[in-house]
Design a protein around this motif. Structure first.
Motif, PDB file in Angstrom:
ATOM      1  N   GLU A 115      -4.956   1.119 -13.505  1.00 21.42           N
ATOM      2  CA  GLU A 115      -3.782   0.603 -12.796  1.00 21.42           C
ATOM      3  C   GLU A 115      -4.110   0.351 -11.320  1.00 21.42           C
ATOM      4  O   GLU A 115      -3.766  -0.688 -10.755  1.00 21.42           O
ATOM      5  CB  GLU A 115      -2.626   1.587 -12.928  1.00 21.42           C
ATOM      6  CG  GLU A 115      -1.325   1.074 -12.312  1.00 21.42           C
ATOM      7  CD  GLU A 115      -0.197   2.073 -12.491  1.00 21.42           C
ATOM      8  OE1 GLU A 115       0.881   1.842 -11.911  1.00 21.42           O
ATOM      9  OE2 GLU A 115      -0.399   3.095 -13.195  1.00 21.42           O
ATOM     10  N   LEU A 116      -4.792   1.314 -10.710  1.00 17.48           N
ATOM     11  CA  LEU A 116      -5.199   1.157  -9.299  1.00 17.48           C
ATOM     12  C   LEU A 116      -6.174   0.000  -9.133  1.00 17.48           C
ATOM     13  O   LEU A 116      -6.076  -0.802  -8.194  1.00 17.48           O
ATOM     14  CB  LEU A 116      -5.845   2.454  -8.803  1.00 17.48           C
ATOM     15  CG  LEU A 116      -4.907   3.550  -8.306  1.00 17.48           C
ATOM     16  CD1 LEU A 116      -5.700   4.813  -8.037  1.00 17.48           C
ATOM     17  CD2 LEU A 116      -4.175   3.107  -7.059  1.00 17.48           C
ATOM     18  N   ASP A 117      -7.126  -0.108 -10.035  1.00 17.75           N
ATOM     19  CA  ASP A 117      -8.145  -1.155  -9.938  1.00 17.75           C
ATOM     20  C   ASP A 117      -7.514  -2.542 -10.049  1.00 17.75           C
ATOM     21  O   ASP A 117      -7.857  -3.460  -9.276  1.00 17.75           O
ATOM     22  CB  ASP A 117      -9.183  -0.956 -11.043  1.00 17.75           C
ATOM     23  CG  ASP A 117     -10.326  -1.948 -10.937  1.00 17.75           C
ATOM     24  OD1 ASP A 117     -10.975  -2.012  -9.863  1.00 17.75           O
ATOM     25  OD2 ASP A 117     -10.567  -2.681 -11.909  1.00 17.75           O
TER      26      ASP A 117
ATOM     27  N   ILE B 147       0.819  -1.205   0.000  1.00 18.36           N
ATOM     28  CA  ILE B 147       0.000   0.000   0.000  1.00 18.36           C
ATOM     29  C   ILE B 147       0.858   1.261   0.000  1.00 18.36           C
ATOM     30  O   ILE B 147       0.606   2.218  -0.719  1.00 18.36           O
ATOM     31  CB  ILE B 147      -0.950  -0.006   1.210  1.00 18.36           C
ATOM     32  CG1 ILE B 147      -2.007  -1.101   1.022  1.00 18.36           C
ATOM     33  CG2 ILE B 147      -1.619   1.349   1.404  1.00 18.36           C
ATOM     34  CD1 ILE B 147      -2.895  -1.304   2.237  1.00 18.36           C
ATOM     35  N   SER B 148       1.923   1.251   0.810  1.00 17.43           N
ATOM     36  CA  SER B 148       2.737   2.457   0.957  1.00 17.43           C
ATOM     37  C   SER B 148       3.692   2.686  -0.212  1.00 17.43           C
ATOM     38  O   SER B 148       4.060   3.819  -0.501  1.00 17.43           O
ATOM     39  CB  SER B 148       3.538   2.398   2.254  1.00 17.43           C
ATOM     40  OG  SER B 148       4.430   1.290   2.230  1.00 17.43           O
ATOM     41  N   HIS B 149       4.097   1.601  -0.891  1.00 11.80           N
ATOM     42  CA  HIS B 149       5.071   1.751  -1.964  1.00 11.80           C
ATOM     43  C   HIS B 149       4.457   1.609  -3.363  1.00 11.80           C
ATOM     44  O   HIS B 149       4.676   2.460  -4.229  1.00 11.80           O
ATOM     45  CB  HIS B 149       6.195   0.717  -1.801  1.00 11.80           C
ATOM     46  CG  HIS B 149       7.099   0.989  -0.642  1.00 11.80           C
ATOM     47  ND1 HIS B 149       6.745   0.656   0.656  1.00 11.80           N
ATOM     48  CD2 HIS B 149       8.318   1.587  -0.561  1.00 11.80           C
ATOM     49  CE1 HIS B 149       7.722   1.028   1.473  1.00 11.80           C
ATOM     50  NE2 HIS B 149       8.673   1.603   0.771  1.00 11.80           N
ATOM     51  N   VAL B 150       3.697   0.538  -3.561  1.00 15.26           N
ATOM     52  CA  VAL B 150       3.170   0.283  -4.907  1.00 15.26           C
ATOM     53  C   VAL B 150       2.104   1.306  -5.285  1.00 15.26           C
ATOM     54  O   VAL B 150       2.003   1.724  -6.443  1.00 15.26           O
ATOM     55  CB  VAL B 150       2.605  -1.148  -4.997  1.00 15.26           C
ATOM     56  CG1 VAL B 150       2.061  -1.430  -6.382  1.00 15.26           C
ATOM     57  CG2 VAL B 150       3.680  -2.160  -4.628  1.00 15.26           C
ATOM     58  N   LEU B 151       1.293   1.724  -4.307  1.00  9.03           N
ATOM     59  CA  LEU B 151       0.243   2.683  -4.623  1.00  9.03           C
ATOM     60  C   LEU B 151       0.760   4.115  -4.723  1.00  9.03           C
ATOM     61  O   LEU B 151       0.047   5.001  -5.201  1.00  9.03           O
ATOM     62  CB  LEU B 151      -0.866   2.631  -3.554  1.00  9.03           C
ATOM     63  CG  LEU B 151      -1.707   1.362  -3.485  1.00  9.03           C
ATOM     64  CD1 LEU B 151      -2.774   1.517  -2.412  1.00  9.03           C
ATOM     65  CD2 LEU B 151      -2.363   1.078  -4.824  1.00  9.03           C
ATOM     66  N   ARG B 152       1.987   4.318  -4.275  1.00 10.21           N
ATOM     67  CA  ARG B 152       2.493   5.687  -4.233  1.00 10.21           C
ATOM     68  C   ARG B 152       2.528   6.337  -5.620  1.00 10.21           C
ATOM     69  O   ARG B 152       2.137   7.496  -5.788  1.00 10.21           O
ATOM     70  CB  ARG B 152       3.891   5.693  -3.608  1.00 10.21           C
ATOM     71  CG  ARG B 152       4.489   7.094  -3.472  1.00 10.21           C
ATOM     72  CD  ARG B 152       5.825   7.027  -2.744  1.00 10.21           C
ATOM     73  NE  ARG B 152       5.629   6.521  -1.388  1.00 10.21           N
ATOM     74  CZ  ARG B 152       6.635   6.170  -0.584  1.00 10.21           C
ATOM     75  NH1 ARG B 152       7.876   6.242  -1.020  1.00 10.21           N
ATOM     76  NH2 ARG B 152       6.393   5.732   0.621  1.00 10.21           N
ATOM     77  N   ARG B 153       2.987   5.578  -6.644  1.00  9.93           N
ATOM     78  CA  ARG B 153       3.133   6.170  -7.979  1.00  9.93           C
ATOM     79  C   ARG B 153       1.790   6.541  -8.595  1.00  9.93           C
ATOM     80  O   ARG B 153       1.605   7.690  -9.030  1.00  9.93           O
ATOM     81  CB  ARG B 153       3.902   5.212  -8.902  1.00  9.93           C
ATOM     82  CG  ARG B 153       4.191   5.798 -10.286  1.00  9.93           C
ATOM     83  CD  ARG B 153       5.114   4.880 -11.063  1.00  9.93           C
ATOM     84  NE  ARG B 153       4.495   3.592 -11.307  1.00  9.93           N
ATOM     85  CZ  ARG B 153       3.647   3.355 -12.319  1.00  9.93           C
ATOM     86  NH1 ARG B 153       3.340   4.330 -13.161  1.00  9.93           N
ATOM     87  NH2 ARG B 153       3.124   2.172 -12.491  1.00  9.93           N
ATOM     88  N   PRO B 154       0.794   5.611  -8.655  1.00  8.85           N
ATOM     89  CA  PRO B 154      -0.485   6.041  -9.259  1.00  8.85           C
ATOM     90  C   PRO B 154      -1.185   7.139  -8.466  1.00  8.85           C
ATOM     91  O   PRO B 154      -1.839   8.011  -9.061  1.00  8.85           O
ATOM     92  CB  PRO B 154      -1.317   4.747  -9.276  1.00  8.85           C
ATOM     93  CG  PRO B 154      -0.648   3.818  -8.330  1.00  8.85           C
ATOM     94  CD  PRO B 154       0.799   4.175  -8.349  1.00  8.85           C
TER      95      PRO B 154
ATOM     96  N   LEU C 149      -4.362  -7.423  -4.837  1.00 11.80           N
ATOM     97  CA  LEU C 149      -4.156  -7.298  -3.393  1.00 11.80           C
ATOM     98  C   LEU C 149      -5.253  -8.041  -2.623  1.00 11.80           C
ATOM     99  O   LEU C 149      -4.982  -8.750  -1.650  1.00 11.80           O
ATOM    100  CB  LEU C 149      -4.144  -5.827  -2.994  1.00 11.80           C
ATOM    101  CG  LEU C 149      -3.688  -5.497  -1.565  1.00 11.80           C
ATOM    102  CD1 LEU C 149      -2.239  -5.891  -1.358  1.00 11.80           C
ATOM    103  CD2 LEU C 149      -3.873  -4.005  -1.293  1.00 11.80           C
ATOM    104  N   ASN C 150      -6.481  -7.899  -3.092  1.00 14.01           N
ATOM    105  CA  ASN C 150      -7.618  -8.556  -2.440  1.00 14.01           C
ATOM    106  C   ASN C 150      -7.505 -10.077  -2.557  1.00 14.01           C
ATOM    107  O   ASN C 150      -7.780 -10.806  -1.596  1.00 14.01           O
ATOM    108  CB  ASN C 150      -8.917  -8.073  -3.073  1.00 14.01           C
ATOM    109  CG  ASN C 150     -10.136  -8.549  -2.306  1.00 14.01           C
ATOM    110  OD1 ASN C 150     -10.185  -8.444  -1.091  1.00 14.01           O
ATOM    111  ND2 ASN C 150     -11.114  -9.069  -3.028  1.00 14.01           N
TER     112      ASN C 150
END
Length: 377
Positions: free
Chosen positions: A345-347, A304-311, A353-354
């Motif tokens: 990308e987020l979806d 969550i903290s690293h992979v989601l940071r870019r989008p 992740l789920n």
């Protein structure tokens, strides 16, 4: 008198066909001394027999109820039944015990009365000669019969308590055997020698590859299976808990095979006895799934903290540009395309992740984020 209720009361005492007991034998002997008779008995009147719990000067174990003198004392709980000469009494003259050599001539029996008012039998004195008995002697027999009942009542209570203790112990063993952990009581001498007083069946599921005998007689074998990196910390924690008599609470790794380890959580409360032996009351639980769950949660937080940071940063940048941009149809479509790309990308990431979380979640049996792991302070 309700005979069925009286018999149920008799059977509650669990006295029939039991071995002689000194306390009752002595009361019977005292009765003979007071009344100057060669024979005395403490008798219980059963459905078809009269059984003699205590016998003084008499060797017969039991007689038919129809032939016994004691059966006639059941209907008057407050009086001593006295037969001065049985051969002259219509109730007893036909009894086989009133005929021949050493025939019974004299009988006096004080009823054994329960707190509920039922007569179990008598404390009686017997002679082969006709005789009389004084009021003082009658009173003495009644006192002795009450003493006999006090003993029988105490005996009944002790038997009941022992039965309850055995039942509760049986229930407790069932509970401990079904517990998903090892429950134990361990002795530790001043010199550090260990011995299990109790070890629940949970050991067979936690460490199925060892015999119960080895586990119980050689507690030290556990040290051989603790991970070498964790063993010094575990031993030190045992010393500290033993010395300070504080709760022992530690998680450590156990070697299952060359390529596999498990995490165990051990807890115990040490208590020192007067003999300076330390008794440990504790549990050992397999917490491998909990540790795996914590690792999965750490990975999720990392993602969550690293992979989601870019989008997320891209979306924030787009919103800033949109705020300052004058739109026309061309650049509006261009920005919508950017937003859709970032959203897709987020979806996709959230779906992955789920899916990962659900797989990890299947292994969860509990959660505790404050476990004291071996090697970590």
């Amino acid at each position: 008198m309700n005979e069925q209720s009286r018999l149920k009361e008799l059977y509650r005492y669990n006295i029939l066909d039991t071995k002689p007991e000194v306390e009752l034998d002595e009361l019977a002997e005292i009765a003979s001394i007071i009344c100057n008779t060669p024979i005395s008995l403490i008798s219980m009147v059963d459905k078809k027999r009269t059984w003699h719990k205590s016998k003084y000067g008499f060797d017969v174990e039991e007689v038919l109820r129809g032939d016994s003198f004691c059966q006639h004392a059941l209907h008057n709980s407050k009086e001593v039944l006295v037969v001065e000469d049985a051969q002259l009494d219509e109730k007893f003259s036909k009894s086989p015990f009133t005929k021949g050599n050493n025939a019974i001539r004299f009988y006096a029996g004080a009823p054994l009365v329960t707190p509920n008012g039922y007569v179990l039998g008598t404390l009686c004195v017997v002679d082969t000669q006709p005789k009389t008995i004084s009021e003082v002697q009658k009173k003495a027999l009644q006192i002795l019969s009450k003493k006999a009942m006090e003993y029988l009542n105490s005996r009944k209570l002790i038997l009941l308590q022992n039965s309850n203790i055995e039942l509760n112990a049986h229930k407790l063993k069932k509970l401990t055997d079904l517990a998903p952990c090892i429950i134990y009581q361990l002795q530790m001498s001043e010199k550090g020698k260990m011995k299990f007083d109790f070890l629940s069946a949970g050991i067979n599921s936690a460490l199925p590859y060892f015999s119960a005998k080895v586990k119980k007689e050689s507690p030290e074998f556990f040290f051989d299976y603790i991970h070498p990196d964790d063993l010094p910390y575990v031993k030190q924690s045992i010393i500290e808990s033993t010395t300070a008599l504080t709760e022992w609470h530690i998680a450590y790794r156990v070697k299952i095979s060359d390529n596999k380890t498990e995490w165990h959580l051990a807890r115990a409360l040490p208590e020192k006895t007067k003999e300076k032996t330390v008794i440990w009351y504790g549990t050992i639980q397999n917490i491998t799934s909990i540790i795996e769950y914590e690792k999965a949660m750490e990975q999720i937080m990392f993602d969550i903290s690293h992979v989601l940071r870019r989008p997320v940063a891209n979306l924030l940048g787009l919103t800033t540009m949109i705020e300052n941009e004058k739109f026309n149809e061309i650049n509006f479509k261009e920005y919508v395309g950017y937003i859709k790309t970032v959203s897709d990308e987020l979806d996709n990431f959230i779906k992955k992740l789920n899916q990962t979380y659900r797989q990890k979640n299947k292994k969860i049996i509990g959660y505790n984020s404050n476990l004291p792991l071996a090697g970590k302070k």
